[in-house]
Design a protein around this motif. Structure first.
Motif, PDB file in Angstrom:
ATOM      1  N   ARG A 160     -40.584  43.395  -9.540  1.00 48.43           N
ATOM      2  CA  ARG A 160     -40.410  42.103  -9.710  1.00 48.43           C
ATOM      3  C   ARG A 160     -39.237  41.584  -9.261  1.00 48.43           C
ATOM      4  NH1 ARG A 160     -43.386  38.655 -12.815  1.00 48.43           N
ATOM      5  NH2 ARG A 160     -41.629  37.663 -13.544  1.00 48.43           N
ATOM      6  N   LEU A 161     -38.959  40.721  -8.688  1.00 43.06           N
ATOM      7  CA  LEU A 161     -37.683  40.328  -8.190  1.00 43.06           C
ATOM      8  C   LEU A 161     -37.254  39.060  -8.983  1.00 43.06           C
ATOM      9  CD1 LEU A 161     -35.239  40.280  -6.103  1.00 43.06           C
ATOM     10  CD2 LEU A 161     -36.641  38.959  -4.662  1.00 43.06           C
ATOM     11  N   LEU A 162     -35.960  39.106  -9.654  1.00 48.34           N
ATOM     12  CA  LEU A 162     -35.734  38.159 -10.663  1.00 48.34           C
ATOM     13  C   LEU A 162     -34.872  36.915  -9.823  1.00 48.34           C
ATOM     14  CD1 LEU A 162     -35.255  40.555 -13.503  1.00 48.34           C
ATOM     15  CD2 LEU A 162     -37.344  39.279 -13.017  1.00 48.34           C
ATOM     16  N   GLU A 163     -33.604  37.438  -9.271  1.00 51.09           N
ATOM     17  CA  GLU A 163     -32.687  36.683  -8.629  1.00 51.09           C
ATOM     18  C   GLU A 163     -32.409  37.299  -7.225  1.00 51.09           C
ATOM     19  OE1 GLU A 163     -29.030  36.235 -11.003  1.00 51.09           O
ATOM     20  OE2 GLU A 163     -30.371  36.544 -12.916  1.00 51.09           O
ATOM     21  N   ALA A 164     -32.460  36.591  -6.224  1.00 53.56           N
ATOM     22  CA  ALA A 164     -32.085  36.862  -5.003  1.00 53.56           C
ATOM     23  C   ALA A 164     -30.654  36.885  -4.599  1.00 53.56           C
ATOM     24  CB  ALA A 164     -32.743  35.942  -3.854  1.00 53.56           C
ATOM     25  N   GLY A 165     -29.696  36.627  -5.477  1.00 51.72           N
ATOM     26  CA  GLY A 165     -28.421  36.583  -5.459  1.00 51.72           C
ATOM     27  C   GLY A 165     -28.032  35.652  -4.399  1.00 51.72           C
ATOM     28  N   THR A 166     -26.827  35.878  -3.965  1.00 56.10           N
ATOM     29  CA  THR A 166     -26.194  34.996  -3.028  1.00 56.10           C
ATOM     30  C   THR A 166     -26.595  34.926  -1.409  1.00 56.10           C
ATOM     31  OG1 THR A 166     -24.160  36.429  -3.061  1.00 56.10           O
ATOM     32  CG2 THR A 166     -24.187  34.335  -4.301  1.00 56.10           C
ATOM     33  N   ASN A 167     -26.829  36.459  -1.103  1.00 55.71           N
ATOM     34  CA  ASN A 167     -26.853  36.558   0.188  1.00 55.71           C
ATOM     35  C   ASN A 167     -28.462  37.169   0.608  1.00 55.71           C
ATOM     36  OD1 ASN A 167     -26.663  37.386   2.944  1.00 55.71           O
ATOM     37  ND2 ASN A 167     -25.094  38.833   2.758  1.00 55.71           N
ATOM     38  N   ALA A 168     -29.315  36.049   0.777  1.00 57.25           N
ATOM     39  CA  ALA A 168     -30.724  36.189   0.966  1.00 57.25           C
ATOM     40  C   ALA A 168     -31.112  37.148   1.933  1.00 57.25           C
ATOM     41  CB  ALA A 168     -31.448  34.898   0.707  1.00 57.25           C
ATOM     42  N   PRO A 227     -38.820  33.949 -10.403  1.00 57.79           N
ATOM     43  CA  PRO A 227     -39.150  35.374 -10.236  1.00 57.79           C
ATOM     44  C   PRO A 227     -40.660  35.577  -9.920  1.00 57.79           C
ATOM     45  CG  PRO A 227     -39.383  34.805 -12.818  1.00 57.79           C
ATOM     46  CD  PRO A 227     -38.933  33.695 -12.163  1.00 57.79           C
ATOM     47  N   LYS A 228     -40.866  36.798  -8.993  1.00 56.43           N
ATOM     48  CA  LYS A 228     -42.265  36.911  -8.765  1.00 56.43           C
ATOM     49  C   LYS A 228     -42.347  38.477  -8.294  1.00 56.43           C
ATOM     50  CE  LYS A 228     -42.219  35.632  -3.905  1.00 56.43           C
ATOM     51  NZ  LYS A 228     -42.919  34.364  -2.962  1.00 56.43           N
ATOM     52  N   THR A 229     -43.416  38.887  -8.346  1.00 60.71           N
ATOM     53  CA  THR A 229     -44.008  40.166  -8.153  1.00 60.71           C
ATOM     54  C   THR A 229     -43.819  40.521  -6.494  1.00 60.71           C
ATOM     55  OG1 THR A 229     -45.316  40.156  -9.807  1.00 60.71           O
ATOM     56  CG2 THR A 229     -45.437  42.299  -8.376  1.00 60.71           C
ATOM     57  N   ILE A 230     -42.911  41.326  -6.136  1.00 62.40           N
ATOM     58  CA  ILE A 230     -42.788  41.733  -4.345  1.00 62.40           C
ATOM     59  C   ILE A 230     -43.680  42.724  -4.080  1.00 62.40           C
ATOM     60  CG2 ILE A 230     -40.670  40.109  -4.288  1.00 62.40           C
ATOM     61  CD1 ILE A 230     -39.229  42.946  -4.182  1.00 62.40           C
ATOM     62  N   LEU A 231     -43.700  43.832  -4.712  1.00 61.10           N
ATOM     63  CA  LEU A 231     -44.414  44.773  -4.748  1.00 61.10           C
ATOM     64  C   LEU A 231     -45.456  45.348  -5.736  1.00 61.10           C
ATOM     65  CD1 LEU A 231     -41.989  47.504  -3.225  1.00 61.10           C
ATOM     66  CD2 LEU A 231     -43.668  46.365  -2.167  1.00 61.10           C
ATOM     67  N   SER A 232     -46.644  45.556  -5.666  1.00 62.88           N
ATOM     68  CA  SER A 232     -47.594  45.900  -6.591  1.00 62.88           C
ATOM     69  C   SER A 232     -48.418  47.088  -6.281  1.00 62.88           C
ATOM     70  CB  SER A 232     -48.573  44.576  -7.026  1.00 62.88           C
ATOM     71  OG  SER A 232     -49.104  44.186  -5.878  1.00 62.88           O
ATOM     72  N   ASP A 233     -48.631  47.763  -7.490  1.00 54.43           N
ATOM     73  CA  ASP A 233     -49.319  48.878  -7.461  1.00 54.43           C
ATOM     74  C   ASP A 233     -48.710  49.741  -6.613  1.00 54.43           C
ATOM     75  OD1 ASP A 233     -51.081  50.726  -8.326  1.00 54.43           O
ATOM     76  OD2 ASP A 233     -53.025  49.995  -7.571  1.00 54.43           O
ATOM     77  N   ALA A 277     -42.637  43.256 -22.780  1.00 52.84           N
ATOM     78  CA  ALA A 277     -42.350  41.818 -23.156  1.00 52.84           C
ATOM     79  C   ALA A 277     -42.565  40.998 -21.776  1.00 52.84           C
ATOM     80  CB  ALA A 277     -41.138  41.639 -23.477  1.00 52.84           C
ATOM     81  N   PRO A 278     -42.551  39.818 -21.941  1.00 53.79           N
ATOM     82  CA  PRO A 278     -42.650  38.823 -20.647  1.00 53.79           C
ATOM     83  C   PRO A 278     -41.338  39.129 -20.005  1.00 53.79           C
ATOM     84  CG  PRO A 278     -42.279  37.844 -22.522  1.00 53.79           C
ATOM     85  CD  PRO A 278     -42.982  38.991 -22.843  1.00 53.79           C
ATOM     86  N   ALA A 279     -41.406  39.151 -18.504  1.00 54.16           N
ATOM     87  CA  ALA A 279     -40.155  39.462 -17.877  1.00 54.16           C
ATOM     88  C   ALA A 279     -39.204  38.514 -17.974  1.00 54.16           C
ATOM     89  CB  ALA A 279     -40.757  39.581 -16.289  1.00 54.16           C
ATOM     90  N   THR A 280     -38.012  38.853 -17.857  1.00 52.43           N
ATOM     91  CA  THR A 280     -36.833  38.067 -18.107  1.00 52.43           C
ATOM     92  C   THR A 280     -37.003  37.012 -16.916  1.00 52.43           C
ATOM     93  OG1 THR A 280     -35.695  39.772 -17.283  1.00 52.43           O
ATOM     94  CG2 THR A 280     -34.922  39.065 -19.418  1.00 52.43           C
TER      95      THR A 280
END
Lengths: 204, 290
Positions: free
Chosen positions: B84-92, B119-125, B281-284
């Motif tokens: 899961r990607l939570l924050e992309a930071g400053t340099n997308a 936040p969303k899931t970028i790679l699954s399984d 837990a639920p993701a931050t």
């Protein structure tokens, strides 16, 4: 006078059993089956480790999945919530029970900018009428100050205040803050009432 | 010829081989497990002994043959690993480039789209190696991600637990009530699903009232219907009108019913352990404080 011997009606004697050699192919098949079995065990058995259960097949596989680093603070909070402490009344969904236990989901008490009041409520409990999300409640909340440590109260409150599934977005609560509040309310042994809490300055 | 010794010897070998395989080996393997810690909070011991009332409840559970219809073992057929990607930071742009370069199955065309709506899931399984590679690639240009490990299986999909059960879960149960029939739901996590003691009391008194269509027989002999003297008992059941006793009477749980309900509430095998890696837990969120 000799009796005439009766004509023999018995069939000819069977040929005696001889030990026949085990065919070579049977030995080869048996050894191959044993070999395949050993191979399968080696790959899937986890070598009798008490830490390896299906679907994992080796200790290394389980060890690779251990996520290092600091645990997610919400995970710690969820564990305190389900101890069971809060979950007994406010339910796993955080919705509480209508007319008995207020909902924590989107609650203005839970999501106050400063956590001072909610820390007091958890430490000493609540008593009497309270309005949450425009609904009236009149019940008693158990004091948790004697049961839970500062760390536990901080993590469970962080969980409740930041749970994304409930849509709560408030600041995290630190153990230092809980400790400070605990010192301040030493002279107040009993449960708080909602009115008392509202008189306390928000930042206190 | 006297075959007695030969027959004795072969049967002895056959029986002792199965004893070694089915009794001694498991005993060596899992028979002496100590109380351990869970994988989230090393300060917390697992499992905890059941409280006294719940320990008595286990005997009530046993005496009433609950294990004939309820199992206490959750299965797991696999583990799904997501990133899961939570924050992309400053340099997308750098994050997108790093994701593509990490060679984890993300193409240049997809990468930009993955950085919005966090936040969303970028790679699954994916495999754990791929997940770790992707996480490393994310963190270099200043983005924040996490690996999510979820046990999967039919039992878990039914909501009977978040992970499979392991030997440690039963450390303090004597005897262990594994059960093999599932006429009713699995109870390994009954306390986690239904933490309300009063719900269990009402359910024991009248299962169909609490769970419509339930096949469970009512256990009314664990309760006492008695005349109200002066004032109603504090622990009397609050029953709906259809099954309430006649006016002036009340239904109170016997000690066995209270113990059984306490045992059911204590059933909780969801703690993450070393043996069962998972994130719970639920993701931050990406919108922290204020």
């Amino acid at each position: 006078m000799s009796q005439p011997t009766p004509p023999s009606t018995a069939p000819a004697a069977e040929s005696p059993a001889r030990g026949a050699a085990v065919p070579i192919w049977l030995i080869v098949v048996t050894v191959m089956l044993f070999y395949l079995g050993a191979l399968y065990f080696d790959e899937h058995g986890g070598w009798f480790s008490e830490k390896v259960y299906g679907p994992y097949t080796s200790f290394q596989q389980v060890a690779d999945l251990q996520i290092s680093g600091a645990p997610n603070p919400l995970e710690l909070g969820l564990r305190v919530y389900n101890k069971p402490t809060c979950v007994s009344c406010h339910q796993a969904s955080g919705q509480g029970a209508a007319g008995q236990f207020p909902s924590l989901v989107g609650s203005e008490w839970v999501q106050e900018a400063e956590p001072g009041r909610i820390i007091r409520a958890v430490l000493n409990g609540l008593q009497g009428p309270i309005t949450v999300k425009n609904q009236q409640f009149n019940n008693a909340m158990v004091p948790w100050g004697g049961v839970l440590s500062d760390d536990e109260i901080a993590s469970v409150l962080t969980y409740v205040r930041q749970n994304p599934e409930w849509g709560n977005h408030a600041s995290a609560v630190t153990a230092a803050r809980v400790k400070a509040v605990r010192e301040k309310i030493k002279s107040h042994p009993g449960a708080f009432t909602a009115d008392e809490l509202l008189k306390i300055p928000a930042a206190d | 010829m006297n075959y007695g010794p030969l027959i004795f010897l072969t049967s002895f070998l056959a029986l002792s081989a199965s004893w070694f395989g089915f009794v001694l080996t498991p005993q060596i393997q899992i028979g002496r497990q100590p109380q351990g810690t869970n994988s989230i909070n090393p300060a917390e011991l697992y499992p905890q002994a059941r409280p006294g009332l719940a320990a008595q409840g286990l005997q009530v559970y046993r005496a009433n043959g609950c294990a004939a219809c309820h199992s206490q073992q959750v299965g797991q057929t696999g583990t799904v690993i997501d990133v899961r990607l939570l924050e992309a930071g400053t340099n997308a742009a750098a994050v997108a480039a790093a994701l593509v370069n990490a060679n984890v199955g993300i193409s240049t065309a997809n990468a930009a789209g993955l950085l919005t709506g966090l936040p969303k899931t970028i790679l699954s399984d994916v495999s754990i190696d791929v997940a770790k590679l992707a996480l490393k690639a994310l963190e270099a240009p200043g983005a924040k991600g996490e690996i999510k490990i979820s046990p999967v299986g039919a039992d878990i999909a039914r909501g009977w637990g978040r992970r499979r059960t392991v030997a440690t879960d039963y450390l303090f149960d004597q005897p262990v009530q594994l059960g093999s029939q599932r006429v009713g739901p699995d109870l390994a996590n009954a306390g986690a699903r239904l933490p309300d003691l009063n719900w269990h009391l009402l359910h024991l008194y009248s299962p169909q009232k609490m769970v419509p269509g339930s096949l469970m027989p009512p256990y009314r002999f664990l309760f006492q219907v008695r005349k109200i003297e002066q004032q109603a008992a504090a622990d009397a059941l609050r029953l709906p009108k259809e099954i309430a006793p006649p006016e002036g009477y009340e239904v109170v749980p016997k000690p066995e019913a209270v113990a059984l309900a306490a045992y059911l509430v204590s059933l909780n095998a969801n703690t993450p352990l070393f043996e069962t890696p998972m994130t719970v837990a639920p993701a931050t969120t990406n919108s922290p404080a204020k």
